[in-house]
Design an enzyme around this catalytic site. Structure first.
Site, short mmCIF file in Angstrom:
data_model
loop_
_atom_site.label_atom_id
_atom_site.label_comp_id
_atom_site.label_asym_id
_atom_site.label_seq_id
_atom_site.Cartn_x
_atom_site.Cartn_y
_atom_site.Cartn_z
N ARG A 30 0.87 -1.17 0.00
CA ARG A 30 0.00 0.00 0.00
C ARG A 30 0.92 1.23 0.00
O ARG A 30 1.72 1.40 0.91
CB ARG A 30 -0.84 -0.03 1.27
CG ARG A 30 -1.98 0.92 1.25
CD ARG A 30 -2.96 0.65 2.40
NE ARG A 30 -4.12 1.47 2.16
CZ ARG A 30 -5.36 1.15 2.46
NH1 ARG A 30 -5.61 0.01 3.01
NH2 ARG A 30 -6.35 1.94 2.20
N HIS A 57 -6.85 1.26 -7.20
CA HIS A 57 -7.25 0.53 -5.98
C HIS A 57 -7.90 -0.80 -6.43
O HIS A 57 -9.08 -1.03 -6.22
CB HIS A 57 -8.22 1.39 -5.16
CG HIS A 57 -8.30 0.99 -3.73
ND1 HIS A 57 -7.53 -0.02 -3.18
CD2 HIS A 57 -9.06 1.48 -2.70
CE1 HIS A 57 -7.82 -0.13 -1.90
NE2 HIS A 57 -8.74 0.76 -1.58
N GLN A 60 -9.88 -3.19 -4.00
CA GLN A 60 -11.21 -2.66 -3.69
C GLN A 60 -12.18 -3.00 -4.82
O GLN A 60 -13.31 -3.42 -4.59
CB GLN A 60 -11.13 -1.13 -3.51
CG GLN A 60 -12.46 -0.48 -3.19
CD GLN A 60 -12.98 -0.85 -1.80
OE1 GLN A 60 -12.25 -0.75 -0.83
NE2 GLN A 60 -14.22 -1.29 -1.71
N ASP A 152 -16.99 8.27 -2.87
CA ASP A 152 -15.78 8.15 -2.06
C ASP A 152 -15.47 9.55 -1.52
O ASP A 152 -16.09 10.54 -1.96
CB ASP A 152 -14.63 7.62 -2.95
CG ASP A 152 -13.32 7.43 -2.21
OD1 ASP A 152 -13.33 7.36 -0.96
OD2 ASP A 152 -12.27 7.35 -2.88
N CYS A 191 -16.17 2.88 -0.53
CA CYS A 191 -15.01 2.04 -0.19
C CYS A 191 -14.60 2.16 1.28
O CYS A 191 -13.86 1.31 1.78
CB CYS A 191 -13.84 2.39 -1.10
SG CYS A 191 -13.41 4.15 -1.00
N ARG A 219 -13.75 -7.29 1.08
CA ARG A 219 -12.33 -6.98 0.90
C ARG A 219 -11.50 -8.17 1.38
O ARG A 219 -10.48 -8.51 0.79
CB ARG A 219 -11.94 -5.73 1.71
CG ARG A 219 -12.58 -4.46 1.23
CD ARG A 219 -11.82 -3.82 0.08
NE ARG A 219 -10.65 -3.10 0.56
CZ ARG A 219 -9.39 -3.34 0.21
NH1 ARG A 219 -9.12 -4.30 -0.63
NH2 ARG A 219 -8.40 -2.62 0.67
N1 NVA Z 1 -9.63 7.74 -2.56
C1 NVA Z 1 -9.24 7.32 -1.24
C2 NVA Z 1 -9.47 5.85 -1.07
C3 NVA Z 1 -9.23 5.33 0.31
C4 NVA Z 1 -9.51 3.85 0.46
C5 NVA Z 1 -7.79 7.69 -0.99
O1 NVA Z 1 -6.98 7.50 -1.89
O2 NVA Z 1 -7.46 8.18 0.09
#
Ligand code: NVA
Length: 243
Positions: A30, A57, A60, A152, A191, A219
């Site tokens: 990550r 992502h 997800q 989101d 998400c 997930r």
């Molecule tokens: N768009 C958000 C997703 C978090 C799971 C981010 O990148 O922070």
């Protein structure tokens, strides 16, 4: 831990990838900048899973496709509406939706459009599957008759100091008024983590239409499936034959 490993600081990401490849069956990473996960993959001889980057992502999206398929018998033709930022989560949602022949309609404010290369890839995929990928700047248009409504956060990781960005999202909150335009059996997706009161109201995220905690659970299942597929493909195939 981020501070302990010093990835990309005390040694190059590619060298760390080569070392970890001697110890492990796969690496789940990550990161922030997408090029970091690309460097890790390039330097590695084992599978590298992108657990989140500023551009993608995919894990997800895998859980999201699973969640959508739990709620609809037929996936092709399902209308998926995105309302919000043209971000990492949208990128992989549109690639996943296009791959499964869904009708992807995303509403983003001007200036916050998703990456053009990803949109064009999603459109190419949709041509093959019979799906569609359409952009609008009008949330009501995207949500009209939608089977899935997804949003989101407006401020993603790395953008914490861009508080002014929020102003561009006036009218993009997923609230009861907006979802009244969706199909009556629509599902609401996010998400997580959600900024309640910002991109979504409590009334929507806590409603009977919300599947956000199914997504959160999925997930785990999607991740386990992906790791089995990559690390032990024979076990994955044997399991798939049973189901
Ligand atoms: N768009 C958000 C997703 C978090 C799971 C981010 O990148 O922070």
């Amino acid at each position: 831990m981020k501070g302990d490993i010093q990835l990309g600081k005390s040694e190059s990401i590619e060298d760390t990838a080569a070392v970890l490849s001697r110890y492990l069956g796969a690496i789940t990473y990550r990161c922030f900048g997408h090029s970091d996960v690309e460097k890790l993959a390039n330097g590695s001889t084992i599978p590298v899973i992108n657990a989140l980057s500023d551009k993608h992502h995919p894990c997800q999206a895998a859980a999201d496709m699973m969640t959508i398929s739990e709620n609809f018998d037929e996936l092709s033709g399902i209308k998926v509406a995105w309302v919000g930022d043209g971000n990492n989560v949208l990128h992989d949602l549109m690639l996943g939706a296009a791959s499964l022949g869904m009708e992807m309609h995303y509403a983003v404010p001007r200036g916050f459009e998703p990456d053009e290369n990803i949109v064009s890839r999603a459109k190419d995929i949709a041509k093959e599957t019979g799906g569609t990928v359409e952009m609008t700047h009008n949330p009501v248009e995207a949500v009209k008759g939608a089977n899935v409504v997804y949003t989101d956060v407006f401020i993603s990781m790395g953008e914490e100091k861009m508080k002014d960005k929020i102003e561009a999202f006036d009218g993009f909150q997923v609230n009861e008024e907006l979802v009244s335009n969706a199909d009556s059996d629509y599902i609401f997706m996010h998400c997580l983590p959600a900024h309640r009161g910002e991109e979504v109201t409590d009334e929507v995220i806590d409603s009977k239409n919300s599947v956000v905690f199914d997504q959160a659970e999925n997930r785990m299942w999607a991740q386990m499936s992906l790791m089995t597929f990559l690390v032990h493909p024979a076990a994955w195939e044997a399991y798939s034959e049973l189901h």
